[in-house]
Design a protein around this motif. Structure first.
Motif, PDB file in Angstrom:
ATOM      1  N   THR A 122       0.654  25.492  10.936  1.00 61.24           N
ATOM      2  CA  THR A 122       0.461  24.041  10.864  1.00 61.24           C
ATOM      3  C   THR A 122       0.945  23.366  12.143  1.00 61.24           C
ATOM      4  OG1 THR A 122       0.777  24.187   8.504  1.00 61.24           O
ATOM      5  CG2 THR A 122       0.854  22.020   9.459  1.00 61.24           C
ATOM      6  N   GLU A 181       6.112  11.646  14.743  1.00 62.38           N
ATOM      7  CA  GLU A 181       5.644  12.444  13.607  1.00 62.38           C
ATOM      8  C   GLU A 181       6.115  13.879  13.724  1.00 62.38           C
ATOM      9  OE1 GLU A 181       1.560  12.376  12.113  1.00 62.38           O
ATOM     10  OE2 GLU A 181       1.434  10.346  12.896  1.00 62.38           O
ATOM     11  N   PHE A 185       8.530  15.694  11.177  1.00 64.48           N
ATOM     12  CA  PHE A 185       8.015  16.926  10.592  1.00 64.48           C
ATOM     13  C   PHE A 185       9.004  18.079  10.759  1.00 64.48           C
ATOM     14  CE2 PHE A 185       4.837  20.507  11.233  1.00 64.48           C
ATOM     15  CZ  PHE A 185       4.605  20.676   9.907  1.00 64.48           C
ATOM     16  N   ASN A 189      13.308  18.743   8.565  1.00 60.24           N
ATOM     17  CA  ASN A 189      13.111  19.933   7.751  1.00 60.24           C
ATOM     18  C   ASN A 189      14.375  20.778   7.790  1.00 60.24           C
ATOM     19  OD1 ASN A 189      12.415  22.468   6.798  1.00 60.24           O
ATOM     20  ND2 ASN A 189      10.334  22.335   7.574  1.00 60.24           N
ATOM     21  N   PHE A 192      14.046  24.273   9.263  1.00 57.71           N
ATOM     22  CA  PHE A 192      13.874  24.289  10.716  1.00 57.71           C
ATOM     23  C   PHE A 192      15.215  24.115  11.409  1.00 57.71           C
ATOM     24  CE2 PHE A 192      13.125  22.263  14.807  1.00 57.71           C
ATOM     25  CZ  PHE A 192      12.160  23.083  15.350  1.00 57.71           C
TER      26      PHE A 192
ATOM     27  N   ILE B  52      -4.901  24.310   3.325  1.00 53.16           N
ATOM     28  CA  ILE B  52      -4.124  24.480   4.546  1.00 53.16           C
ATOM     29  C   ILE B  52      -4.921  24.008   5.750  1.00 53.16           C
ATOM     30  CG2 ILE B  52      -3.171  26.252   6.053  1.00 53.16           C
ATOM     31  CD1 ILE B  52      -1.951  27.511   3.672  1.00 53.16           C
ATOM     32  N   ALA B  55      -4.480  20.376   5.999  1.00 55.49           N
ATOM     33  CA  ALA B  55      -3.181  20.008   6.557  1.00 55.49           C
ATOM     34  C   ALA B  55      -3.146  20.200   8.061  1.00 55.49           C
ATOM     35  CB  ALA B  55      -2.085  20.842   5.907  1.00 55.49           C
ATOM     36  N   GLN B  56      -4.019  21.054   8.552  1.00 58.54           N
ATOM     37  CA  GLN B  56      -3.990  21.358   9.981  1.00 58.54           C
ATOM     38  C   GLN B  56      -5.156  20.747  10.737  1.00 58.54           C
ATOM     39  OE1 GLN B  56      -3.960  25.598   9.912  1.00 58.54           O
ATOM     40  NE2 GLN B  56      -1.861  25.725   9.186  1.00 58.54           N
ATOM     41  N   ALA B 299       2.087  25.160   3.620  1.00 57.96           N
ATOM     42  CA  ALA B 299       1.560  24.566   4.842  1.00 57.96           C
ATOM     43  C   ALA B 299       2.635  23.864   5.656  1.00 57.96           C
ATOM     44  CB  ALA B 299       0.448  23.594   4.512  1.00 57.96           C
ATOM     45  N   THR B 300       3.801  23.622   5.086  1.00 62.03           N
ATOM     46  CA  THR B 300       4.739  22.745   5.797  1.00 62.03           C
ATOM     47  C   THR B 300       6.096  23.344   6.131  1.00 62.03           C
ATOM     48  OG1 THR B 300       5.239  21.865   3.625  1.00 62.03           O
ATOM     49  CG2 THR B 300       3.846  20.525   5.025  1.00 62.03           C
ATOM     50  N   VAL B 302       8.932  26.327   7.542  1.00 63.55           N
ATOM     51  CA  VAL B 302       9.129  27.526   8.345  1.00 63.55           C
ATOM     52  C   VAL B 302       9.903  28.530   7.506  1.00 63.55           C
ATOM     53  CG1 VAL B 302       9.033  26.361  10.544  1.00 63.55           C
ATOM     54  CG2 VAL B 302      11.208  26.605   9.406  1.00 63.55           C
ATOM     55  N   ARG B 303       9.902  29.759   7.926  1.00 65.63           N
ATOM     56  CA  ARG B 303      10.467  30.818   7.112  1.00 65.63           C
ATOM     57  C   ARG B 303      12.001  30.802   7.141  1.00 65.63           C
ATOM     58  NH1 ARG B 303       8.338  34.790   9.792  1.00 65.63           N
ATOM     59  NH2 ARG B 303       6.374  34.480   8.778  1.00 65.63           N
TER      60      ARG B 303
END
Lengths: 363, 334, 121
Positions: A122, A181, A185, A189, A192, B52, B55-56, B299-300, B302-303
């Motif tokens: 994304t 943004e 984003f 998070n 993150f 997805i 979203a992208q 979709a939003t 991170v791991r």
């Protein structure tokens, strides 16, 4: 007992053909050895066999994320060796295009970084989408989307066309809305933040000792920026902030690039205001030049990835020797120092935060 | 009406006094459930790509078939047509069997769930417990696949899968225990019955959140996709799984999502209870919404990192699940 | 600033003590009759660069390693070894960094002909 794993040269997160041989102690990195050279084309030797103005296209292929910055550096080096003055208007135009290039490069960085951390493309697509707008502007100005070759000795290939300023300013307005943004984003998070804050810390003294440059150095608390400390063109007349963060971690390196994008936009706006009227076209491409004999010139530029420096011994018609200091070559060298002791999963965000371009590393 | 008659026909068959007929109907039921599961998985393979892509700012698949609906079929055909290759030091039998075992676990768990009130193929008192016992085997099989592939990335993925179980299994069992406490038994139909007045999602919101997070990890959805971790470990435990088995792994992604969504809907969103529409439709709608939510999460985010998963499990989820148990106990008894 | 090869290590240590802590680049130029190794150092507080040049005879190519003073020199020194055949003393045997040559030919030397087929390793 150490497990040795081999990452790359073909791997989604090594930013090109980089091979990392990682010694793991459980899940902790004991040692990383980057194996480079898969993209070594011998540009430094190649340039010795070409006449001066035959080389810019080769230079662009060094840093394929921000091609113009290296091209511009090479042309400036030749200009300095031959003693050619650049037209004032062309200097402003180069600054504008270089800063556009920097924004495009940093957007690419943000996208790649989120991808390295396992976001499902994304961030990558977002970054690329906005980068595309900048590339469109560059295409408008130069006629090419990626590899421009729009520098001539003493100026540019062509002047900006009439509407270009409007288009750039419109895109800048849009970008100014987009950057918050990205911040929302990513910085809101928690995952993150967890993955980047305090991860991959490079302390100030180590950063200097390891010779890193650019955003990596500035994120470690050393505010060295070639644009301000060894100024070229009209950067000294613009007011842009001294930027450095003290964290030295991946988050600071990300954050600093976001700040730099904002500064770049300010520089672009100011350059447009100050750009004098007139003509910016440079000399026609001539292969024969006035003779120079073993004149040594050193030119440094702040490219998006750090300080790129060319050391040129000018020869008759051809460079006698051109030595390129690639910022990523030496930033990558610091990888082992930064990543040691971290988890394997952190290796990728750390590598991503160094923002390597393998073509520039291998030359 | 149609669903109702099929339902009663099936139930009659399963409950038949003749063991052979009963087994025959059970197999038929399993086939029907597998078809339902496959359709759902296929559909969600497509929906996920589309959502997805949205979203992208992309279009997603739009070439093969109407709206790209046949894209996944094309992928499936491609993968099935591919040669199965194993590394020379892999235990190919272990890999193949555990891949099949993983899918079987999912099918088995779905079989245990009552999809409609009249039809519960295996509705017995300890259903809820059995579901999670069976589910507990899946990390083991995952580990075997990764470990038997003889690939270091596979091995790392396998290790991560075991580590994650340490992180999330205890909170999961505590939450399940709380559900059993609130429902007054381990029967799944009983759990749905106990939610007639108040869905458990409202009765124990903390438990719902804990369960949802754990199910994300169980389903290997981001941000808990550490064992697969495509940008780190290439494909983790799946690195050397090839051809049809990889197709199976892709199917597994969505079948597990179906299973997880069903579990969440049944245990916390009052299952098939709902006005007007037939129960099965209600259940599928709820599962659909849950799945959609899971996709949007994908979709939003991170791991997460493995130590952070353990931290999350032990420092947040475990105390939360215990608190949930206590609060629910007080509410029920007080 | 030109220094003798034997004094290089001491000179660089002096420079480092006087504030030139940042190594920008190590490079070399083959002037056919002699080679020159160039060390560009930077004073981070005063923003000043200085280059230290070392003249080398083509028959006797070696330099002392400066890796202990400047860790950044690591890869640059390996590059010099590989591209110019300048032996860097005080390093352990290194894997080739950029090229896969057998070590008999040095690409950035003037004697290396562009376009000629050299045998690869």
């Amino acid at each position: 007992m150490l497990t040795r794993i081999n990452i790359g040269p073909i791997h989604p997160s090594t930013h090109g053909v980089l091979r990392l041989v990682v010694d793991l102690d459980g899940d902790t990195i004991a040692n990383v050895e980057p194996h480079i050279g898969f993209l070594h084309r011998g540009v430094e030797k190649l340039v010795e066999t070409r006449m001066y103005m035959q080389s810019p296209p080769y230079m662009e292929k060094l840093d394929y994320i921000a091609p113009m910055s290296v091209d511009e550096l090479y042309v400036s080096t030749v200009e300095k060796a031959l003693g050619i003055e650049v037209k004032e208007r062309a200097q402003y135009q180069r600054m504008i295009l270089l800063e556009l290039q920097r924004i495009a490069s940093h957007l690419f960085f943000i996208g790649a970084l989120t991808n390295d951390m396992g976001m499902m493309f994304t961030g990558f697509m977002w970054g690329f989408r906005d980068r595309e707008l900048i590339l469109r502007l560059l295409e408008e100005a130069t006629g090419q989307r990626m590899f421009y070759v729009n520098m001539r000795l003493g100026g540019m290939v062509n002047d900006f066309h009439g509407d270009f300023e409007q288009h750039v300013l419109k895109t800048m307005d849009y970008m100014e809305k987009r950057i918050p943004e990205y911040e929302k984003f990513l910085e809101k998070n928690p995952i993150f933040k967890q993955r980047t804050k305090g991860v991959g810390v490079l302390k100030r003294d180590d950063a200097i000792a390891l010779g890193v440059s650019g955003p990596v150095l500035r994120a470690s608390g050393v505010p060295y920026d070639v644009r301000r400390d060894n100024p070229y063109y009209f950067y000294k007349e613009l007011n842009f902030r001294e930027m450095s963060l003290n964290g030295g971690d991946s988050f600071s390196r990300y954050r600093l690039r976001v700040m730099e994008m904002r500064e770049s936009m300010r520089i672009i706006r100011e350059s447009f205001r100050k750009m004098p009227e007139g003509d910016s076209t440079g000399q026609m491409v001539k292969l024969r030049m006035p003779p120079v004999k073993n004149k040594v010139v050193t030119v440094a530029r702040e490219v998006p990835r750090g300080e790129e420096l060319m050391y040129m011994v000018a020869g008759d018609q051809k460079p006698y020797r051109l030595s390129i200091r690639s910022p990523v070559f030496i930033n990558l060298h610091a990888l082992n120092h930064i990543a040691k002791g971290h988890r394997l999963a952190d290796l990728y965000p750390i590598l991503g935060s160094l923002d390597v371009v393998m073509a520039d590393v291998d030359r | 009406m149609l669903i109702g008659s099929i339902e009663s026909f099936m139930q009659a068959g399963i409950n038949s006094s003749d063991v052979l007929v009963s087994i025959l109907f059970l197999v038929l039921y399993a086939v029907l459930v597998s078809i339902l599961m496959s359709v759902y998985a296929y559909l969600f393979g497509w929906i996920e790509r589309k959502v997805i892509a949205k979203a992208q700012y992309r279009h997603g698949p739009n070439v093969v078939g109407k709206y790209g609906l046949l894209q996944n079929l094309a992928d499936l055909v491609k993968l099935i047509a591919k040669e199965v290759r194993y590394p020379s030091n892999a235990d190919s039998r272990a890999m193949a069997l555990s891949m099949i075992g993983l899918v079987s676990i999912v099918v088995f768990v779905i079989l245990l769930l009552p999809l409609t009130p009249g039809l519960a193929a295996t509705n017995f008192g300890l259903g809820l417990l059995l579901v999670f016992v069976v589910l507990g085997f899946s990390p083991l099989l995952l580990f075997i696949t990764g470990f038997a592939s003889g690939n270091k990335f596979g091995e790392l993925g396998a290790q991560r899968s075991v580590l994650m179980v340490i992180g999330y299994d205890i909170p999961l069992i505590i939450v399940v225990g709380t559900i059993a406490l609130a429902a007054g038994g381990f029967s799944i139909t009983g759990v749905i019955g106990a939610q007639q007045s108040l869905p458990f999602a409202l009765l124990m919101p903390i438990g719902f959140i804990v369960f949802f997070i754990v199910m994300l990890a169980e389903m290997e959805r981001p941000p808990f996709d550490l064992r697969e971790a495509d940008s780190e470990l290439i494909a983790g435990w799946l690195t050397d799984v090839s051809g049809p088995y990889y197709a199976l792994a892709l199917m597994l992604d969505y079948t597990r999502m179906f299973m997880g969504s069903l579990l969440i809907s049944i245990l916390f969103l009052s299952g098939w209870a709902g006005p007007l529409l037939p129960p099965l439709v209600w259940l599928l709608i709820k599962a659909f919404i849950v799945s959609l939510f899971i996709i949007i999460i994908r979709a939003t985010v991170v791991r997460l990192r493995i130590d952070k998963v353990l931290r999350l499990g032990w420092i947040y989820l475990l105390p939360l699940s215990i608190a949930n148990l206590l609060v629910t106990f007080i509410i029920l008894k007080g | 600033m030109k220094v003798e090869r034997e004094d290089l290590g001491r000179n660089l240590s002096d420079m480092k003590r006087s504030g030139y802590t940042y190594l920008v680049k190590i490079t070399a130029v083959d002037y056919s009759d002699h080679l020159e190794a160039i060390y560009i150092l930077r004073n981070m507080d005063e923003r000043k660069d200085v280059s230290v040049e070392v003249k080398l005879a083509p028959t006797d190519l070696w330099l002392d390693t400066v890796i202990s003073q400047f860790p950044a020199a690591d890869w640059y020194e390996r590059e010099l070894q590989e591209m110019f055949g300048i032996l860097i003393k005080g390093r352990k045997a290194d894997r080739l960094l950029l090229e896969k040559w057998d070590g008999r030919e040095y690409p950035l030397r003037r004697s290396f002909e562009w376009g000629k087929d050299y045998e690869r390793m």
